[in-house]
Scaffold this motif. Structure first.
Motif, PDB file in Angstrom:
ATOM      1  N   GLY A 195     -24.239   2.724 -11.147  1.00 21.97           N
ATOM      2  CA  GLY A 195     -23.378   3.306 -10.134  1.00 21.97           C
ATOM      3  C   GLY A 195     -22.552   4.461 -10.673  1.00 21.97           C
ATOM      4  N   VAL A 196     -22.030   5.236  -9.755  1.00 19.22           N
ATOM      5  CA  VAL A 196     -21.146   6.355 -10.095  1.00 19.22           C
ATOM      6  C   VAL A 196     -19.779   6.025  -9.523  1.00 19.22           C
ATOM      7  N   PRO A 197     -18.750   5.847 -10.363  1.00 18.45           N
ATOM      8  CA  PRO A 197     -17.438   5.433  -9.848  1.00 18.45           C
ATOM      9  C   PRO A 197     -16.885   6.364  -8.785  1.00 18.45           C
ATOM     10  N   HIS A 318     -31.660   1.561  -6.271  1.00 19.26           N
ATOM     11  CA  HIS A 318     -32.969   1.722  -6.898  1.00 19.26           C
ATOM     12  C   HIS A 318     -32.959   2.773  -7.999  1.00 19.26           C
ATOM     13  N   GLY A 319     -31.757   3.103  -8.497  1.00 13.71           N
ATOM     14  CA  GLY A 319     -31.699   3.918  -9.695  1.00 13.71           C
ATOM     15  C   GLY A 319     -31.406   5.388  -9.490  1.00 13.71           C
ATOM     16  N   PHE A 320     -31.013   5.809  -8.296  1.00 18.45           N
ATOM     17  CA  PHE A 320     -30.737   7.220  -8.040  1.00 18.45           C
ATOM     18  C   PHE A 320     -29.296   7.391  -7.569  1.00 18.45           C
ATOM     19  N   ALA A 321     -28.371   6.788  -8.305  1.00 21.27           N
ATOM     20  CA  ALA A 321     -26.971   6.782  -7.901  1.00 21.27           C
ATOM     21  C   ALA A 321     -26.358   8.173  -7.953  1.00 21.27           C
ATOM     22  N   ARG A 322     -26.749   8.980  -8.908  1.00 18.80           N
ATOM     23  CA  ARG A 322     -26.158  10.312  -9.024  1.00 18.80           C
ATOM     24  C   ARG A 322     -26.499  11.169  -7.813  1.00 18.80           C
ATOM     25  N   THR A 323     -27.733  11.100  -7.359  1.00 12.41           N
ATOM     26  CA  THR A 323     -28.124  11.860  -6.172  1.00 12.41           C
ATOM     27  C   THR A 323     -27.323  11.411  -4.952  1.00 12.41           C
ATOM     28  N   ALA A 324     -27.158  10.094  -4.782  1.00 13.07           N
ATOM     29  CA  ALA A 324     -26.406   9.569  -3.644  1.00 13.07           C
ATOM     30  C   ALA A 324     -24.942  10.005  -3.715  1.00 13.07           C
ATOM     31  N   ALA A 325     -24.346   9.936  -4.895  1.00 15.40           N
ATOM     32  CA  ALA A 325     -22.941  10.327  -5.026  1.00 15.40           C
ATOM     33  C   ALA A 325     -22.745  11.810  -4.745  1.00 15.40           C
ATOM     34  N   ASP A 326     -23.672  12.634  -5.189  1.00 17.35           N
ATOM     35  CA  ASP A 326     -23.560  14.071  -4.924  1.00 17.35           C
ATOM     36  C   ASP A 326     -23.639  14.362  -3.430  1.00 17.35           C
ATOM     37  N   ALA A 400     -34.352   2.436 -13.252  1.00 14.78           N
ATOM     38  CA  ALA A 400     -35.136   3.652 -13.085  1.00 14.78           C
ATOM     39  C   ALA A 400     -34.311   4.854 -13.539  1.00 14.78           C
ATOM     40  N   HIS A 401     -34.982   5.966 -13.734  1.00 15.77           N
ATOM     41  CA  HIS A 401     -34.298   7.183 -14.151  1.00 15.77           C
ATOM     42  C   HIS A 401     -33.820   7.955 -12.938  1.00 15.77           C
ATOM     43  N   ASP A 402     -32.627   8.465 -13.044  1.00 17.20           N
ATOM     44  CA  ASP A 402     -32.107   9.263 -11.954  1.00 17.20           C
ATOM     45  C   ASP A 402     -32.687  10.658 -12.044  1.00 17.20           C
TER      46      ASP A 402
END
Length: 404
Positions: A195-197, A318-326, A400-402
């Motif tokens: 996750g991304v805080p 599913h491992g793509f937290a950075r994309t979702a946070a952006d 998974a890799h982001d």
């Protein structure tokens, strides 16, 4: 005598024969300068040349090099599907698997899983956190908590006045934040270690705008605010109640995708079946959310926000937290910019800055601004998710890799 003298150099026939034998020696893996038997006919006593044995071209075990290259992945995997997902992350496709004499990546992963022994440090199969057994009751209860807290806070706001009402509102907001944090830490909405805080801050901003953003925008367009502005707790209550259906939809998507991964015989086959599954999951949740908002207070911005939050959480889980946070950060920035342009239009010569927002509000109302912003972001993020979540690596038990 002159007639009995032997020729000092080979004739044309001998040269072609020796060249043919040299080519056969190279094919058989012999050195070019190895001693070769002379062709029949050069001497009377020479034995007939033995035909070269057919030799299998290429390495005898083409999988062995790949097995050594990815030994750590194979030793730590709990099943062949994790190996297939890991190979996909490293760029191994079905076409690559064909060079290793396998029909697809899944078949290649099965051989690697069978041949590499599990070491003492191999990862044990994790207990299911998103479905069966006692874990189901835990995450289901956590998913129901935000709706329960929001319902209690709404009831308290309706029955109180003055300072007591303010205290109830503050307590309800804090309780809802805690309940949401607990809901996304268990079960299918959980993004363990990925996750991304900052995403929590963006989510709280979006919920705060759903509560009072439309009222604030209306006041700004009319020259205010002179004091407080109208709050709309109905959409927030609907979004809080929708956390439980969102968790169930995320569990359904993860379970069906995992089953499809086990049954697929190729990466393209898996991707083709996962894309409609994702779209159906988002559509199902959006329909349920629309029904809940119809009961609590419908707002198009809240409907678009609910779809956006679900897609963002699926990506994070599913491992793509950075994309979702952006994506959430971009939506918050767009909403803040809409409010800022209205304020900036009060400066001399800056009237045109507020014209886009004013035109949208005059036509569709203040709720059109979050509906357009959240709707556009949800569609863009869904387009990204159809590609990202259709990969086998997105459904492995390992992180998974982001991607940017």
């Amino acid at each position: 005598m002159r007639g009995s003298a032997a020729p000092t150099s080979p004739g044309p026939w001998n040269t072609r024969s020796e060249a043919l034998l040299a080519a056969q020696a190279l094919t058989a893996g012999q050195a070019p300068d190895a001693e070769q038997p002379e062709p029949a006919g050069t001497t009377q006593d020479a034995p007939r040349a033995t035909p070269a044995r057919p030799v299998r071209r290429g390495p005898a075990d083409p999988v062995k090099a790949l097995m050594h290259r990815h030994r750590e992945l194979c030793e730590r995997a709990v099943d062949a599907l994790e190996i297939a997902a890991g190979l996909e992350v490293h760029g191994v496709t079905d076409r690559t698997a064909a060079r290793f004499r396998h029909r697809d990546v899944f078949s290649l992963a099965e051989e690697l899983y069978a041949r590499v022994p599990r070491g003492s440090g191999a990862a044990a199969r994790p207990a299911p956190e998103d479905g069966a057994g006692s874990g189901w009751a835990g995450w289901a209860t956590a998913a129901l908590a935000p709706g329960a807290v929001a319902a209690l806070a709404g009831t308290g706001l309706a029955l109180t006045e003055g300072p007591v009402r303010l205290a109830v509102g503050v307590a309800g907001a804090l309780g809802l934040a805690v309940a949401l944090a607990l809901a996304v830490r268990r079960g299918p909405l959980r993004a363990a270690g990925r996750g991304v805080p900052a995403a929590r801050v963006w989510t709280l901003w979006l919920l705060a705008y759903a509560l009072g953003g439309d009222g604030l925008l209306g006041e700004l367009l009319t020259g205010g605010p002179d004091g407080g502005w109208a709050l709309t707790p109905g959409p927030v209550l609907g979004l809080a109640l929708a956390v439980a259906p969102a968790a169930w939809c995320a569990h359904l998507f993860a379970t069906r995708a995992r089953r499809r991964l086990a049954a697929s015989r190729g990466l393209e086959d898996f991707a083709a079946g996962t894309r409609p599954l994702l779209l159906a999951t988002v559509a199902l949740h959006t329909a349920v959310l629309a029904g809940l908002l119809a009961l609590t207070g419908f707002a198009p911005g809240a409907l678009a926000l609910g779809a956006l939050l679900l897609v963002a959480r699926l990506l994070a889980a599913h491992g793509f937290a950075r994309t979702a946070a952006d994506a959430l950060a971009g939506v918050c920035a767009a909403q803040a910019l809409a409010l800022a342009t209205v304020l900036a239009a009060r400066l001399p010569g800056c009237d045109l800055l507020a014209e886009p927002v004013r035109a949208l509000v005059d036509t569709w109302g203040p709720g059109a601004v979050p509906a357009v912003i959240c709707g556009a972001a949800a569609l863009g993020l869904l387009a990204h998710a159809t590609a990202a979540l259709s990969r086998a690596s997105a459904h492995a038990r390992v992180p998974a890799h982001d991607t940017p």
